[in-house]
Design a protein around this motif. Structure first.
Motif, mmCIF file in Angstrom:
data_model
loop_
_atom_site.group_PDB
_atom_site.id
_atom_site.type_symbol
_atom_site.label_atom_id
_atom_site.label_comp_id
_atom_site.label_asym_id
_atom_site.label_seq_id
_atom_site.Cartn_x
_atom_site.Cartn_y
_atom_site.Cartn_z
ATOM 1 N N ILE A 54 16.664 -16.657 12.177
ATOM 2 C CA ILE A 54 17.732 -17.067 13.096
ATOM 3 C C ILE A 54 18.830 -16.013 13.116
ATOM 4 C CG2 ILE A 54 19.584 -18.757 13.462
ATOM 5 C CD1 ILE A 54 17.573 -20.893 12.372
ATOM 6 N N GLU A 59 16.513 -16.655 16.667
ATOM 7 C CA GLU A 59 15.808 -17.936 16.771
ATOM 8 C C GLU A 59 14.646 -17.994 15.800
ATOM 9 O OE1 GLU A 59 12.546 -17.418 20.291
ATOM 10 O OE2 GLU A 59 14.597 -17.798 20.925
ATOM 11 N N THR A 60 14.185 -19.219 15.604
ATOM 12 C CA THR A 60 12.952 -19.441 14.845
ATOM 13 C C THR A 60 12.278 -20.683 15.416
ATOM 14 O OG1 THR A 60 11.971 -19.530 12.632
ATOM 15 C CG2 THR A 60 13.891 -20.922 13.009
ATOM 16 N N VAL A 71 12.363 -24.866 19.000
ATOM 17 C CA VAL A 71 13.079 -23.637 18.681
ATOM 18 C C VAL A 71 14.490 -23.965 18.213
ATOM 19 C CG1 VAL A 71 13.945 -21.452 19.626
ATOM 20 C CG2 VAL A 71 11.735 -22.345 20.390
ATOM 21 N N THR A 73 18.078 -21.995 17.550
ATOM 22 C CA THR A 73 18.693 -20.722 17.891
ATOM 23 C C THR A 73 20.008 -20.497 17.146
ATOM 24 O OG1 THR A 73 19.993 -21.597 19.738
ATOM 25 C CG2 THR A 73 17.729 -20.872 20.226
ATOM 26 N N ARG A 74 20.337 -19.229 16.974
ATOM 27 C CA ARG A 74 21.615 -18.867 16.370
ATOM 28 C C ARG A 74 22.759 -19.398 17.222
ATOM 29 N NH1 ARG A 74 21.312 -13.244 15.474
ATOM 30 N NH2 ARG A 74 21.738 -12.971 17.680
#
Length: 154
Positions: A54, A59-60, A71, A73-74
């Protein structure tokens, strides 16, 4: 007058709405509210490699049984920081009724203790429901929710 009712993240939103328009709110009913969950519950629960992805890539992808893939996200974590409540006093004068499952594995019941410590200005009722999970959706639990809202109506 309105009675915001929110479950999980919706509980966080109900608290924020109450702070934004306190003159409109007669009472608040929350079901396993997840105020500040991104910072207090989700981020610490991520694996180190997920947090690093992230921060590094923005993101991851998380895969959970029953939820599938999604997903994180930062940007979501950064924006959520603008709406945190548990880092200071929460001035809500309307009465608040929290229904919290003791068996909730998403929002632990102890998370509501910090909410109780931060709230000032109004009555707080915290019902810890033995065996209640995150959904609190059994017929008896739904009846408790209806009763809580009806009691707020007066």
């Amino acid at each position: 007058p309105v009675i915001p009712v929110g479950s999980s993240m919706g509980g966080w939103v109900a608290l924020l709405a109450t702070l934004a328009r306190p003159e409109r709110v007669k009472g608040v009913v929350l079901v396993n509210p997840a105020q500040d969950f991104t910072e207090k519950l989700m981020w610490p629960g991520l694996a180190d490699h997920e947090r690093q992805a992230i921060l590094r890539e923005g993101e991851t992808v998380i895969t959970e049984e029953g939820l599938g893939s999604y997903v994180l996200t930062r940007r979501m974590f950064e924006e959520a920081r603008d709406w945190l409540l548990l880092d200071g006093r929460i001035d809500i004068t309307a009465p608040i009724h929290v229904l919290q499952g003791r068996a909730d594995d998403v929002v632990p019941w102890r998370h509501q203790v910090e909410l109780a410590e931060r709230l000032s200005g109004g009555d707080l009722r915290l019902d810890l429901i033995e065996g209640g999970d995150h959904r609190l959706s059994s017929p008896a639990e739904l009846e408790r929710l209806v009763e809580a809202v009806e009691a707020m109506r007066g």
